[in-house]
Write a protein that holds these residues in place. Structure first.
Motif, PDB file in Angstrom:
ATOM      1  N   VAL A 104     -37.968  -7.869 -53.840  1.00 44.30           N
ATOM      2  CA  VAL A 104     -37.066  -6.966 -54.469  1.00 44.30           C
ATOM      3  C   VAL A 104     -35.669  -7.238 -53.920  1.00 44.30           C
ATOM      4  CG1 VAL A 104     -36.388  -4.721 -55.266  1.00 44.30           C
ATOM      5  CG2 VAL A 104     -38.593  -5.399 -54.728  1.00 44.30           C
ATOM      6  N   THR A 105     -34.656  -7.416 -54.690  1.00 45.87           N
ATOM      7  CA  THR A 105     -33.268  -7.962 -54.084  1.00 45.87           C
ATOM      8  C   THR A 105     -32.279  -6.953 -54.732  1.00 45.87           C
ATOM      9  OG1 THR A 105     -33.893 -10.034 -54.184  1.00 45.87           O
ATOM     10  CG2 THR A 105     -31.738  -9.625 -53.985  1.00 45.87           C
ATOM     11  N   HIS A 106     -31.447  -6.265 -53.831  1.00 47.45           N
ATOM     12  CA  HIS A 106     -30.349  -5.469 -53.980  1.00 47.45           C
ATOM     13  C   HIS A 106     -29.245  -6.185 -53.873  1.00 47.45           C
ATOM     14  CE1 HIS A 106     -32.910  -1.635 -54.489  1.00 47.45           C
ATOM     15  NE2 HIS A 106     -33.444  -2.317 -53.424  1.00 47.45           N
ATOM     16  N   THR A 107     -28.306  -5.927 -54.670  1.00 45.43           N
ATOM     17  CA  THR A 107     -26.865  -6.734 -54.611  1.00 45.43           C
ATOM     18  C   THR A 107     -26.134  -5.477 -54.237  1.00 45.43           C
ATOM     19  OG1 THR A 107     -27.792  -8.100 -56.299  1.00 45.43           O
ATOM     20  CG2 THR A 107     -25.364  -8.472 -55.477  1.00 45.43           C
ATOM     21  N   LEU A 108     -25.210  -5.948 -53.229  1.00 45.95           N
ATOM     22  CA  LEU A 108     -24.267  -4.953 -52.821  1.00 45.95           C
ATOM     23  C   LEU A 108     -22.835  -5.649 -52.972  1.00 45.95           C
ATOM     24  CD1 LEU A 108     -26.668  -3.930 -50.832  1.00 45.95           C
ATOM     25  CD2 LEU A 108     -25.062  -2.992 -49.533  1.00 45.95           C
ATOM     26  N   THR A 109     -21.906  -4.844 -53.473  1.00 47.25           N
ATOM     27  CA  THR A 109     -20.441  -5.200 -53.438  1.00 47.25           C
ATOM     28  C   THR A 109     -19.417  -4.284 -52.980  1.00 47.25           C
ATOM     29  OG1 THR A 109     -18.962  -6.228 -54.836  1.00 47.25           O
ATOM     30  CG2 THR A 109     -20.202  -4.600 -55.829  1.00 47.25           C
ATOM     31  N   LEU A 111     -25.952   3.092 -42.628  1.00 42.18           N
ATOM     32  CA  LEU A 111     -26.988   2.108 -42.011  1.00 42.18           C
ATOM     33  C   LEU A 111     -27.430   2.513 -40.620  1.00 42.18           C
ATOM     34  CD1 LEU A 111     -28.297  -0.841 -41.733  1.00 42.18           C
ATOM     35  CD2 LEU A 111     -26.262  -1.625 -40.467  1.00 42.18           C
ATOM     36  N   LYS A 112     -28.615   3.028 -40.535  1.00 43.06           N
ATOM     37  CA  LYS A 112     -29.317   3.469 -39.424  1.00 43.06           C
ATOM     38  C   LYS A 112     -30.510   3.392 -39.332  1.00 43.06           C
ATOM     39  CE  LYS A 112     -30.171   8.326 -38.697  1.00 43.06           C
ATOM     40  NZ  LYS A 112     -30.099   9.569 -38.540  1.00 43.06           N
ATOM     41  N   GLY A 113     -31.097   2.990 -38.191  1.00 47.52           N
ATOM     42  CA  GLY A 113     -32.566   2.625 -38.016  1.00 47.52           C
ATOM     43  C   GLY A 113     -32.913   1.592 -38.903  1.00 47.52           C
ATOM     44  N   THR A 114     -34.140   1.651 -39.627  1.00 49.06           N
ATOM     45  CA  THR A 114     -34.638   0.403 -40.182  1.00 49.06           C
ATOM     46  C   THR A 114     -34.376   0.645 -41.617  1.00 49.06           C
ATOM     47  OG1 THR A 114     -36.811   1.779 -40.522  1.00 49.06           O
ATOM     48  CG2 THR A 114     -36.557   0.268 -38.707  1.00 49.06           C
ATOM     49  N   SER A 115     -33.321   1.434 -42.006  1.00 42.00           N
ATOM     50  CA  SER A 115     -33.074   1.496 -43.446  1.00 42.00           C
ATOM     51  C   SER A 115     -31.483   1.651 -43.839  1.00 42.00           C
ATOM     52  CB  SER A 115     -33.496   2.531 -43.873  1.00 42.00           C
ATOM     53  OG  SER A 115     -34.762   3.026 -43.307  1.00 42.00           O
ATOM     54  N   LEU A 116     -31.108   1.242 -44.912  1.00 40.89           N
ATOM     55  CA  LEU A 116     -29.745   1.611 -45.555  1.00 40.89           C
ATOM     56  C   LEU A 116     -30.075   2.644 -46.573  1.00 40.89           C
ATOM     57  CD1 LEU A 116     -26.919   0.574 -45.635  1.00 40.89           C
ATOM     58  CD2 LEU A 116     -27.615  -0.635 -47.508  1.00 40.89           C
ATOM     59  N   PRO A 142     -31.626  11.003 -49.672  1.00 41.19           N
ATOM     60  CA  PRO A 142     -30.493  10.078 -50.038  1.00 41.19           C
ATOM     61  C   PRO A 142     -31.154   9.591 -51.609  1.00 41.19           C
ATOM     62  CG  PRO A 142     -31.904   9.101 -48.279  1.00 41.19           C
ATOM     63  CD  PRO A 142     -32.148  10.452 -48.455  1.00 41.19           C
ATOM     64  N   ALA A 143     -30.263   9.005 -52.308  1.00 44.03           N
ATOM     65  CA  ALA A 143     -30.608   8.673 -53.708  1.00 44.03           C
ATOM     66  C   ALA A 143     -31.796   7.633 -53.796  1.00 44.03           C
ATOM     67  CB  ALA A 143     -29.413   8.218 -54.578  1.00 44.03           C
ATOM     68  N   PHE A 144     -31.668   6.659 -52.634  1.00 40.05           N
ATOM     69  CA  PHE A 144     -32.551   5.778 -52.646  1.00 40.05           C
ATOM     70  C   PHE A 144     -32.308   5.112 -51.266  1.00 40.05           C
ATOM     71  CE2 PHE A 144     -29.862   2.262 -53.743  1.00 40.05           C
ATOM     72  CZ  PHE A 144     -29.038   2.455 -54.601  1.00 40.05           C
ATOM     73  N   THR A 145     -33.229   4.445 -50.868  1.00 40.82           N
ATOM     74  CA  THR A 145     -33.291   3.771 -49.401  1.00 40.82           C
ATOM     75  C   THR A 145     -33.501   2.261 -49.461  1.00 40.82           C
ATOM     76  OG1 THR A 145     -33.871   5.979 -48.544  1.00 40.82           O
ATOM     77  CG2 THR A 145     -34.065   4.238 -47.107  1.00 40.82           C
ATOM     78  N   ILE A 146     -32.785   1.443 -49.005  1.00 36.81           N
ATOM     79  CA  ILE A 146     -33.225   0.059 -48.813  1.00 36.81           C
ATOM     80  C   ILE A 146     -33.576  -0.142 -47.505  1.00 36.81           C
ATOM     81  CG2 ILE A 146     -32.189  -2.285 -49.222  1.00 36.81           C
ATOM     82  CD1 ILE A 146     -29.980  -1.289 -50.850  1.00 36.81           C
ATOM     83  N   GLY A 147     -34.943  -0.857 -47.085  1.00 37.97           N
ATOM     84  CA  GLY A 147     -35.168  -1.072 -45.932  1.00 37.97           C
ATOM     85  C   GLY A 147     -34.619  -2.266 -45.323  1.00 37.97           C
ATOM     86  N   ILE A 148     -34.277  -2.239 -43.931  1.00 34.24           N
ATOM     87  CA  ILE A 148     -33.549  -3.200 -43.394  1.00 34.24           C
ATOM     88  C   ILE A 148     -34.210  -3.393 -42.031  1.00 34.24           C
ATOM     89  CG2 ILE A 148     -31.478  -4.108 -42.170  1.00 34.24           C
ATOM     90  CD1 ILE A 148     -30.722  -3.502 -44.938  1.00 34.24           C
TER      91      ILE A 148
END
Lengths: 128, 667
Positions: free
Chosen positions: B368-373, B311-316, B331-337
């Motif tokens: 778009v929703t990502h689910t983390l576990t 978690l850094k800046g505006t993305s995960l 990275p494989a992909f980036t999730i915006g935060i």
């Protein structure tokens, strides 16, 4: 393309094989290069990162060997026949490309559009 | 808790001691230095040190007060655990300070009156850090006061207050004033110093009971303790905060203190331009990292992807493996935060009994929703905590979290190229990257030799230069003509006449000769016939000598010594020019006939021309004799006929070495 000194550089490259053309006593490739570690990187119109001292293709003679092989203006040359071109002086770069005993040069070049293409294909953003 | 407090106390105490020592040093320097600039610099450092001391002491004071307060509160009530989040700190950088001035047009344009000069500098304070800019001397030829420094404050909270103060000091009157005002000034300063010293001493005593009056709000100016010399006064100040932070230049208002009567006055326009940038740590540092399993709702396979998330800046950023982070692989992909992201914890998964975290974003109108576990409940909790903290930071740092602002570090980025202007062999050597070093050295040496010789040649006899050039040009031209002559072509001859009057030297001589020998009239015919006649007697040497002797005969009659000099020059050039290097010496008699210039060989004027040719022959003889000795210098003949190749290569070398170029080569 920014890089961290000391760390290996990764880039998406395209292989381009150029057959040199004999013109009189010279073997020409049909393009011009700019850049080098002894040049001022801020004046490079093609680089994204203005501290990038790599070798860039600045001009292509249309119809020439480089054009036929698919080289494009603005490409950054990473390797020439296996020799690295990311940390060379301008003169060294020129010499590596104009060796008289070589008829073919195999370049590895990178450009922004390649990176974009790969990024898109790897699913950076979700597609509908 | 106490330990850290004590640690902080001692840190500050150390800093205070350091600053006091610096200040003492500056005082001594001020007392000792005689030059105005040094005095101004020393006074500036004195000012800075004093300010820093005040700041540190007030900090110390506040800490002691806080300690006391805490003890008090603890006694009174059992304060519950503080649930306040603290926003992350960040870097704040101010750069490119520019303060416009507003001179009266009479002062500025007409340069009336004496030049009033002031030394100015800025003090910048944020929290406990105080920095000063370099000192700039300002007079009415400047339209703005510019400070090039970039000042970076490392630990700033979002509610920071950056105080900018402009100090100035008149840069002149101290010397112009007589001794009396100086004494007065020193008396005043010392008396002030004593009272200020008392305050200081009281303040330095340990214990929370003696309050220090100068807190943060009052001007930070501390009267300089009893040191004569230039003194800085506060001219203007302003305070900047988070709302002024932007990634570009902005103008801020200044509050000006002082008026026109003061000696340190400068007509400020009333505003200040600068670039204030902030980099909160949540944008630059990894706030949280760990292993996660991610699933995209509505995406292709409903499987969990194992990733290492940062978690850094505006993305995960989600990397395949942890090693990718250090290796700088994408990275494989980036999730915006960002501010529009919604994060919530979902219902407990019946299988694993671990809560999932759902992150929803809007990508161009689509949700778009990502689910983390994670593997354990604690991990989930810490991730949620990290997200909340991140959101809080972003809400506190506001516009700084939209995008990362660039802060240039104030380290000097001057490349150190090899400067060819230095002219030493060492510098030239570094350029050539050829493998054979010895050849490189000899190349460079040869080049330098040539260059030196060229230069010396140019230096020695400028008057001869023109002659030589003309001779050479003529010679060169003549060689061509001579060859053509020898081969029997006559059409070359008409060229000669128009060529000969070209040089101012030759016209009169030609006239002279022609008057004697009536050359002009006969030239053509003679020209045409001359080859034949010349051929008989002496084929090559004649042309040779005609060439050689042509020059002196063209010139006004000289003394023999002059001729000798001329011949040496000619000999040199001649050797270089070319084709006719023959040193043979035909019998003097043979020389008489062919009169150079041309073949206008006047058979009629032998007598008159014999004299000339005699001289020429001697000169030619000497020249031919001396040709051998001058052969090493023959190369110089060439440079005069066309721009020196040595120079050209040196110029190329210089062009390549110039760090400001970006050369392009064709391959």
């Amino acid at each position: 393309m920014s890089f961290v000194p000391g760390q290996p550089v990764t880039a998406v490259v395209q292989r381009i094989e150029i057959q040199k053309l004999r013109q009189g006593n010279n073997l020409i490739l049909g393009f011009s290069i700019g850049g080098g570690i002894d040049q001022d990187p801020g004046q490079n119109p093609f680089s994204e990162d203005k501290t990038d001292k790599g070798i860039y293709v600045t001009r292509i003679t249309s119809g020439g060997p480089a054009d036929v092989a698919g080289l494009m203006m603005g490409d950054k040359i990473m390797q020439v026949n296996g020799w690295d071109m990311t940390m060379v002086t301008h003169d060294k770069a020129r010499k590596r490309l104009t060796k008289k005993n070589e008829d073919v040069v195999r370049l590895l070049v990178t450009r922004k559009s390649l990176e974009e293409a790969v990024k898109h294909s790897m699913g950076g953003y979700p597609r509908p | 808790m106490n330990n850290s407090k004590n640690q902080r106390d001692s840190d500050i105490q150390k800093k205070i001691d350091h600053e006091i020592r610096m200040r003492d040093g500056a005082c001594k320097l001020l007392a000792a230095c005689s030059q105005r600039d040094q005095a101004l610099e020393a006074a500036k450092s004195l000012q800075t040190c004093s300010t820093r001391i005040m700041a540190y002491m007030s900090e110390l004071q506040r800490m002691k007060e806080a300690q006391v307060m805490q003890k008090v509160t603890r006694r009174s009530s059992d304060a519950g655990p503080m649930d306040d989040r603290l926003p992350c700190k960040g870097k704040v950088a101010i750069s490119d300070l520019r303060i416009p001035l507003m001179w009266k047009d009479t002062e500025y344009f007409k340069n009336k009156g004496e030049l009033h000069r002031c030394a100015v500098f800025c003090l910048l304070q944020l929290g406990g850090e105080i920095f000063d800019t370099d000192m700039v001397i300002v007079d009415r030829t400047l339209t703005d006061i510019c400070f090039d420094n970039t000042i970076v404050f490392s630990e700033a909270s979002p509610g920071f207050e950056l105080r900018v103060e402009l100090y100035s000091c008149c840069s002149e009157d101290d010397y112009s004033a007589g001794s009396t005002p100086r004494k007065l000034a020193s008396k005043l300063s010392s008396s002030l110093g004593r009272s200020a010293g008392k305050k200081l001493r009281a303040a330095m005593e340990p214990g929370p009971c003696s309050p220090v009056s100068n807190g943060g709000a009052a001007p930070l100016l501390l009267p300089v303790p009893s040191v004569p010399g230039p003194k800085y006064h506060l001219l203007a100040h302003t305070t900047l905060s988070l709302s002024h932070v932007q990634d570009s230049f902005r103008t801020h208002d200044l509050t000006i203190s002082g008026n026109e009567e003061c000696s340190y006055w400068l007509p400020l326009y009333g505003s200040m331009c600068c670039r204030l940038a902030a980099q909160p740590h949540c944008m630059t540092q990894q706030m949280m990292s760990g292993c996660l399993k991610v699933k995209q709702c509505g995406g292709d396979p409903q499987t969990w992807t194992k990733v290492y998330a940062v978690l850094k800046g505006t993305s995960l950023f989600c990397y395949h493996r942890q090693e990718d982070v250090e290796a700088n692989i994408e990275p494989a992909f980036t999730i915006g935060i960002n501010k529009e992201t919604r994060i919530r914890a979902s219902e407990k998964d019946p299988h694993s009994k671990v809560q999932n975290i759902c992150i929803s974003n809007q990508y161009g109108g689509e949700a778009v929703t990502h689910t983390l576990t994670t593997d354990s409940r604690e991990d989930t909790h810490s991730w949620m905590e990290a997200f909340w903290q991140h959101f809080y930071d972003m809400s506190q740092w506001k516009q700084c979290c939209d995008d990362l602002m660039k802060i240039e570090l104030p380290s000097p980025r001057k490349p150190a190229p090899v400067t060819p202007k230095q002219g030493s062999l060492y510098h030239e050597m570094v350029i050539e990257s050829s493998d054979d070093l010895s050849s490189t050295v000899s190349d460079i040496l040869a080049r330098r030799m040539q260059e030196l010789e060229l230069r010396s040649q140019l230096g020695t006899s400028p008057t001869w230069m023109s002659v030589f050039e003309e001779n050479n040009a003529k010679c060169a031209g003549r060689t061509r003509h001579c060859t053509s002559r020898l081969s029997g072509h006559s059409p070359c001859t008409p060229h000669r006449l128009p060529r000969s009057p070209a040089s101012p030297h030759r016209c009169p001589q030609l006239g002279l000769l022609s008057s004697d020998a009536s050359l002009t009239s006969d030239s053509d015919s003679h020209c045409s016939t001359s080859p034949c006649s010349h051929h008989h007697g002496w084929p090559e040497p004649s042309s040779n000598f005609s060439l050689l002797s042509s020059s002196p005969s063209r010139l006004r009659p000289r003394t023999l010594s002059l001729d000798a000099k001329l011949s040496t020059l000619r000999g040199r050039g001649y050797g270089g020019g070319g084709a006719f290097q023959c040193p043979c010496q035909p019998p003097p008699s043979s020389l008489l006939a062919p009169l150079p210039i041309s073949s206008r060989s006047p058979r009629t004027q032998h007598s008159t021309q014999t004299t000339l040719s005699c001289s020429s022959s001697t000169s030619s003889n000497s020249s031919s004799n001396s040709e051998g000795s001058h052969s090493p210098e023959s190369s110089e003949g060439v440079p005069f006929s066309r721009p020196s190749p040595a120079r050209r290569s040196l110029r190329n070398l210089r062009a390549r070495l110039d760090p400001r170029t970006w050369l392009q080569s064709q391959v």
